[in-house]
Design an enzyme around this catalytic site. Structure first.
Site, PDB file in Angstrom:
ATOM      1  N   ARG A  73      62.031  88.961  55.107  1.00  0.00           N
ATOM      2  CA  ARG A  73      60.972  89.345  56.046  1.00  0.00           C
ATOM      3  C   ARG A  73      59.588  89.517  55.439  1.00  0.00           C
ATOM      4  NH1 ARG A  73      63.093  93.459  60.530  1.00  0.00           N
ATOM      5  NH2 ARG A  73      62.866  94.972  58.873  1.00  0.00           N
ATOM      6  N   ASP A  74      59.381  89.209  54.164  1.00  0.00           N
ATOM      7  CA  ASP A  74      58.020  89.254  53.607  1.00  0.00           C
ATOM      8  C   ASP A  74      57.876  88.225  52.492  1.00  0.00           C
ATOM      9  OD1 ASP A  74      55.389  90.175  53.538  1.00  0.00           O
ATOM     10  OD2 ASP A  74      55.824  91.707  52.041  1.00  0.00           O
ATOM     11  N   LEU A  75      58.312  86.996  52.767  1.00  0.00           N
ATOM     12  CA  LEU A  75      58.157  85.944  51.777  1.00  0.00           C
ATOM     13  C   LEU A  75      56.697  85.527  51.686  1.00  0.00           C
ATOM     14  CD1 LEU A  75      61.212  83.616  52.405  1.00  0.00           C
ATOM     15  CD2 LEU A  75      60.794  85.078  50.433  1.00  0.00           C
TER      16      LEU A  75
END
Length: 76
Positions: free
Chosen positions: A28-30
């Site tokens: 969820r935060d690439l």
């Protein structure tokens, strides 16, 4: 790096994300800052806002509840 080397690194990132997904983890935060390249190997970093997939939720994530990096997050 040349194009071929960059593609090989990108494929390692894809493999790492696939491995996480196979283990029911959604990062969820690439973003570039969360990808470490060392000695030709890729590692994903900062799973701080990752989510363990829960089949009871039907595979959907809720929006607006998690801090994200707007320039890199999915549009869900």
């Amino acid at each position: 790096l040349g194009v071929g080397d960059r593609v090989r690194l990108f494929l390692q990132v894809c493999d790492a994300v696939e491995y996480a997904h196979q283990n029911l983890i959604i990062h969820r935060d690439l973003k570039p800052a969360n990808i470490l390249v060392s000695d030709g190997s890729v590692r994903l970093l900062d799973f701080g806002i990752a989510k363990l997939e829960d089949s009871a939720e039907g595979g959907r994530t809720q929006t607006g509840l998690t801090p994200v990096t707007p320039d890199y997050c999915s549009p869900e």
